[in-house]
Design an enzyme around this catalytic site. Structure first.
Site, PDB file in Angstrom:
ATOM      1  N   ASP A  89       0.852  -1.172   0.000  1.00 52.64           N
ATOM      2  CA  ASP A  89       0.000   0.000   0.000  1.00 52.64           C
ATOM      3  C   ASP A  89       0.900   1.237   0.000  1.00 52.64           C
ATOM      4  O   ASP A  89       1.872   1.287   0.755  1.00 52.64           O
ATOM      5  CB  ASP A  89      -0.856  -0.049   1.278  1.00 52.64           C
ATOM      6  CG  ASP A  89      -2.023   0.891   1.164  1.00 52.64           C
ATOM      7  OD1 ASP A  89      -1.813   1.996   0.624  1.00 52.64           O
ATOM      8  OD2 ASP A  89      -3.123   0.514   1.607  1.00 52.64           O
ATOM      9  N   LYS A 144       0.734  13.169 -17.356  1.00 51.69           N
ATOM     10  CA  LYS A 144      -0.493  13.947 -17.423  1.00 51.69           C
ATOM     11  C   LYS A 144      -1.672  13.069 -16.999  1.00 51.69           C
ATOM     12  O   LYS A 144      -1.545  11.853 -17.115  1.00 51.69           O
ATOM     13  CB  LYS A 144      -0.661  14.555 -18.802  1.00 51.69           C
ATOM     14  CG  LYS A 144      -1.334  13.639 -19.835  1.00 51.69           C
ATOM     15  CD  LYS A 144      -1.468  14.330 -21.139  1.00 51.69           C
ATOM     16  CE  LYS A 144      -2.884  14.455 -21.593  1.00 51.69           C
ATOM     17  NZ  LYS A 144      -3.568  13.233 -21.972  1.00 51.69           N
ATOM     18  N   LYS A 178       7.561  12.959 -29.455  1.00 46.52           N
ATOM     19  CA  LYS A 178       7.392  12.493 -30.832  1.00 46.52           C
ATOM     20  C   LYS A 178       8.416  13.175 -31.739  1.00 46.52           C
ATOM     21  O   LYS A 178       8.536  14.401 -31.718  1.00 46.52           O
ATOM     22  CB  LYS A 178       5.982  12.825 -31.346  1.00 46.52           C
ATOM     23  CG  LYS A 178       4.892  11.979 -30.721  1.00 46.52           C
ATOM     24  CD  LYS A 178       3.557  12.331 -31.368  1.00 46.52           C
ATOM     25  CE  LYS A 178       2.445  11.605 -30.659  1.00 46.52           C
ATOM     26  NZ  LYS A 178       1.725  10.646 -31.481  1.00 46.52           N
ATOM     27  N   ASP A 231      -8.018  16.829 -22.010  1.00 42.67           N
ATOM     28  CA  ASP A 231      -7.295  15.631 -22.439  1.00 42.67           C
ATOM     29  C   ASP A 231      -6.197  15.957 -23.447  1.00 42.67           C
ATOM     30  O   ASP A 231      -5.087  15.443 -23.337  1.00 42.67           O
ATOM     31  CB  ASP A 231      -8.296  14.628 -23.036  1.00 42.67           C
ATOM     32  CG  ASP A 231      -7.660  13.267 -23.315  1.00 42.67           C
ATOM     33  OD1 ASP A 231      -6.872  12.811 -22.473  1.00 42.67           O
ATOM     34  OD2 ASP A 231      -7.959  12.661 -24.366  1.00 42.67           O
ATOM     35  N   HIS A 236      -1.244  18.610 -25.549  1.00 38.92           N
ATOM     36  CA  HIS A 236      -0.628  18.261 -26.839  1.00 38.92           C
ATOM     37  C   HIS A 236      -0.763  19.388 -27.871  1.00 38.92           C
ATOM     38  O   HIS A 236       0.208  19.788 -28.514  1.00 38.92           O
ATOM     39  CB  HIS A 236      -1.272  16.998 -27.426  1.00 38.92           C
ATOM     40  CG  HIS A 236      -1.256  15.811 -26.508  1.00 38.92           C
ATOM     41  ND1 HIS A 236      -0.285  15.617 -25.552  1.00 38.92           N
ATOM     42  CD2 HIS A 236      -2.089  14.741 -26.397  1.00 38.92           C
ATOM     43  CE1 HIS A 236      -0.525  14.490 -24.903  1.00 38.92           C
ATOM     44  NE2 HIS A 236      -1.612  13.939 -25.386  1.00 38.92           N
ATOM     45  N   LYS A 322     -12.573  13.050 -30.871  1.00 37.03           N
ATOM     46  CA  LYS A 322     -12.649  11.604 -31.076  1.00 37.03           C
ATOM     47  C   LYS A 322     -13.866  11.278 -31.931  1.00 37.03           C
ATOM     48  O   LYS A 322     -14.798  12.079 -32.030  1.00 37.03           O
ATOM     49  CB  LYS A 322     -12.764  10.909 -29.724  1.00 37.03           C
ATOM     50  CG  LYS A 322     -11.511  11.092 -28.871  1.00 37.03           C
ATOM     51  CD  LYS A 322     -11.401  10.037 -27.803  1.00 37.03           C
ATOM     52  CE  LYS A 322     -10.180  10.247 -26.938  1.00 37.03           C
ATOM     53  NZ  LYS A 322      -8.958   9.717 -27.531  1.00 37.03           N
TER      54      LYS A 322
END
Ligand code: BG6
Length: 480
Positions: A89, A144, A178, A231, A236, A322
């Site tokens: 824990d 993140k 990237k 998100d 990004h 999305k």
């Protein structure tokens, strides 16, 4: 100025070692590092799950093969031989005593602690590391989402700073790992061709699209508490924007690069909710873990403005979401049209605007959309694409997580997000978060496979979104 070089790490500690991020990204990255001979340290997994060492190794093995079916058995074995698992824990002092003992056994003095755990657990883990003195020399890598808004991001920074100094906190935004995204920096500043045009005198508008065909794919419970703005837009997309908007850094040092990005965000106006459209794909509310009356966005489009000498007056249109029509991440610079005298007098159509388009997803590359003479007697022009696919021209890129883990172990901060930049990006999106769901800012439904709600056209003020360049067209042009 730089805080100076940091020592290379001598151990990697993975909190959340049996979790989803470790499975999808971190074990495959460890495999690639092993294959490239850059993984030279023991890897200590820490998890609350009650797993045997054997089950943990099998899990790592399966995670590598799921991501890299062609993985070499001998390389997988070498990764597995580095693994230890500590179960316990996070709130139990015994867990930390065992961790300290394990690192001592490995003679580790400069470990990297990777937080592949929910942010709610960061304070406990950071303070527990301090309780056994492991914060004195190690580095901490934080995934993140870094906060939910400006206030919580500042709070999180305060919590981490109580235990680790800023230069030893590495905040991950995997887009910064990237190669395609880093190429924005390299391409801009290694080609003098672009620089004279890269400003408000020649650029009419900039569009940034990050579109995904997938829905929330089993992450409904997480996503419904987050939405597209948190998100991907806050992190990004804004990181990509900074790389194409910033001034040249005065040197390769990480702090010079971060300083230039910080200036872009300082010059950026907070999002005006009236210049933003949120959407939600039809069927999202039926996804597992999503509230039946959810008003969380799965799409957002917004107009941003950078009030700098270089960019004042140029609209930056961003959209991401999305369930859209294609997988693409693209930045499109649209240039002003030439004076049409020659064409007007000859009775031909006005040439279309030139575009410089950076493709950052799979098959990354750049496409220049230019005008050339139409065959025949007339002085007409038509559009041609001059395109290159970088993988075809230059070879395959390395994966983002491999590069970021390499950097974290080597102590190189350049590809991580600095405190002030994270806070600035939250400041930019804060009005969008505050206004979501309020009058005039409800989510607009859209069908999967579309380009989002029709309302997203509204923010362009009469222009239209450029559909992302088809990668097949790009490679056909590159090889012809
Ligand atoms: C993550 C988001 O940060 O980035 C996901 O949480 C998104 O929702 C992903 O799908 C996209 O990353 P990539 O590398 O596939 O473009």
């Amino acid at each position: 100025m730089s805080a100076g070089p940091q020592p290379a790490a001598d151990a990697l500690v993975l909190f959340g070692a049996t979790g989803d991020l470790s499975k999808r990204k971190l074990f495959p990255a460890l495999y690639r590092m092993e294959d490239h001979h850059t993984l030279n340290v023991p890897v200590v997994g820490v998890a609350r799950s009650d797993w045997s060492d054997e089950a943990f190794r099998q899990h790592a093995h399966d995670s590598i093969l799921a991501a890299i079916p062609e993985a070499k058995a001998a390389v997988i074995e070498s990764v597995l031989a580095r693994l230890d698992l500590i179960q316990g824990d996070y709130a139990d002092p015994k867990t930390w005593a065992v961790l300290a003992r394990t690192l001592k056994k490995h003679k580790s003095e400069h470990a990297v602690f990777y937080m592949a755990i929910p942010p709610t657990m960061f304070p406990t883990v950071a303070e527990s590391l301090a309780s056994v003195g492991l914060n004195e020399r190690g580095r901490i890598v934080v995934e993140k989402p870094f906060g939910r808004d400006l206030a919580s991001a500042m709070e999180l920074n305060r919590t981490l700073h109580a235990v680790f100094p800023e230069e030893r906190i590495f905040r991950i935004d995997h887009y910064l790992g990237k190669e395609s995204v880093e190429d924005l920096l390299v391409f801009r500043f290694s080609n003098t061709l672009l620089e004279p045009l890269w400003n408000r005198n020649y650029v009419r508008s900039v569009q940034i699209t990050m579109s995904e065909t997938i829905g929330v794919e089993g992450r409904g419970a997480f996503y419904d508490g987050v939405g597209t703005i948190r998100d991907v837009l806050q992190n990004h997309l804004l990181q990509v924007l900074a790389l194409v908007a910033m001034e040249p850094p005065v040197g390769p040092d990480s702090s010079f690069l971060q300083d230039e990005k910080a200036k872009v965000f300082s010059a950026m106006r907070p999002i005006d909710p009236a210049a933003m459209v949120r959407g939600q794909y039809v069927g999202y509310r039926e996804e597992q873990g999503v509230a039946a009356d959810s008003s969380v966005e799965t799409f957002v489009a917004a107009k941003l403005e950078v009030d700098s000498w270089r960019w004042a007056g140029v609209p930056w249109y961003v959209r991401c979401g999305k369930g859209l029509a294609a997988n693409a991440t693209e930045v499109t610079f649209e240039f002003r049209e030439p004076p049409s005298l020659l064409f007007d007098e000859a009775g031909g159509p006005t040439p279309e605007r030139n575009l410089v388009r950076f493709r950052l997803g799979k098959h990354d590359g750049v496409t220049f959309t230019l005008q050339a003479k139409t065959p025949g007697q007339h002085l007409d022009s038509q559009q041609v694409d001059v395109a290159v696919d970088f993988a075809a021209a230059l070879g395959e890129r390395r994966e983002a997580y491999e590069r970021l883990l390499d950097d974290a172990l080597a102590g190189i901060p350049r590809r991580f997000a600095r405190e002030d930049i994270v806070e600035q990006t939250w400041r930019v999106v804060q009005p969008a978060l505050d206004s979501a769901g309020k009058a005039g800012n409800s989510v607009h439904p859209y069908f999967r496979g579309s380009w989002g709600p029709a309302e997203a056209e509204r923010i362009l003020g009469g222009d239209t979104w450029y559909p992302p360049v088809a990668t097949t067209a790009a490679s056909a042009n590159a090889s012809s």
